[in-house]
Design a protein around this motif. Structure first.
Motif, mmCIF file in Angstrom:
data_model
loop_
_atom_site.group_PDB
_atom_site.id
_atom_site.type_symbol
_atom_site.label_atom_id
_atom_site.label_comp_id
_atom_site.label_asym_id
_atom_site.label_seq_id
_atom_site.Cartn_x
_atom_site.Cartn_y
_atom_site.Cartn_z
ATOM 1 N N PHE A 97 1.008 4.080 -2.892
ATOM 2 C CA PHE A 97 0.755 5.488 -2.585
ATOM 3 C C PHE A 97 1.878 6.361 -3.135
ATOM 4 C CE2 PHE A 97 1.673 9.087 0.254
ATOM 5 C CZ PHE A 97 0.509 9.810 0.090
ATOM 6 N N TRP A 98 3.111 5.950 -2.908
ATOM 7 C CA TRP A 98 4.256 6.727 -3.405
ATOM 8 C C TRP A 98 4.271 6.781 -4.928
ATOM 9 C CZ3 TRP A 98 6.869 10.361 -1.318
ATOM 10 C CH2 TRP A 98 7.061 10.401 0.053
ATOM 11 N N LEU A 150 0.834 -1.201 0.000
ATOM 12 C CA LEU A 150 0.000 0.000 0.000
ATOM 13 C C LEU A 150 0.866 1.247 0.000
ATOM 14 C CD1 LEU A 150 -2.904 -0.848 2.488
ATOM 15 C CD2 LEU A 150 -3.135 -0.156 0.110
#
Length: 53
Positions: A36-37, A32
């Motif tokens: 996200f990055w 996750l």
């Protein structure tokens, strides 16, 4: 065959059937974070490219 060898064979068989161990960085929580990055970086790149036009 004595009990010791039988236990050893059993242990090896159980290890084989369990399959390869997943590396620590591939656990769902880390996935996750990586996702996200990736989204964040892609968004920044798109903004930067739009600015240049």
């Amino acid at each position: 065959m004595d009990l010791k060898t039988l236990n050893c064979i059993d242990k090896l068989r159980r290890l084989k059937s369990r399959g390869p161990e997943t590396p620590k960085w591939l656990k769902p929580y880390h996935l996750l974070l990586i996702a996200f990055w990736a989204v964040f970086i892609l968004g920044a790149m798109i903004k930067f490219l739009e600015q240049n036009h």
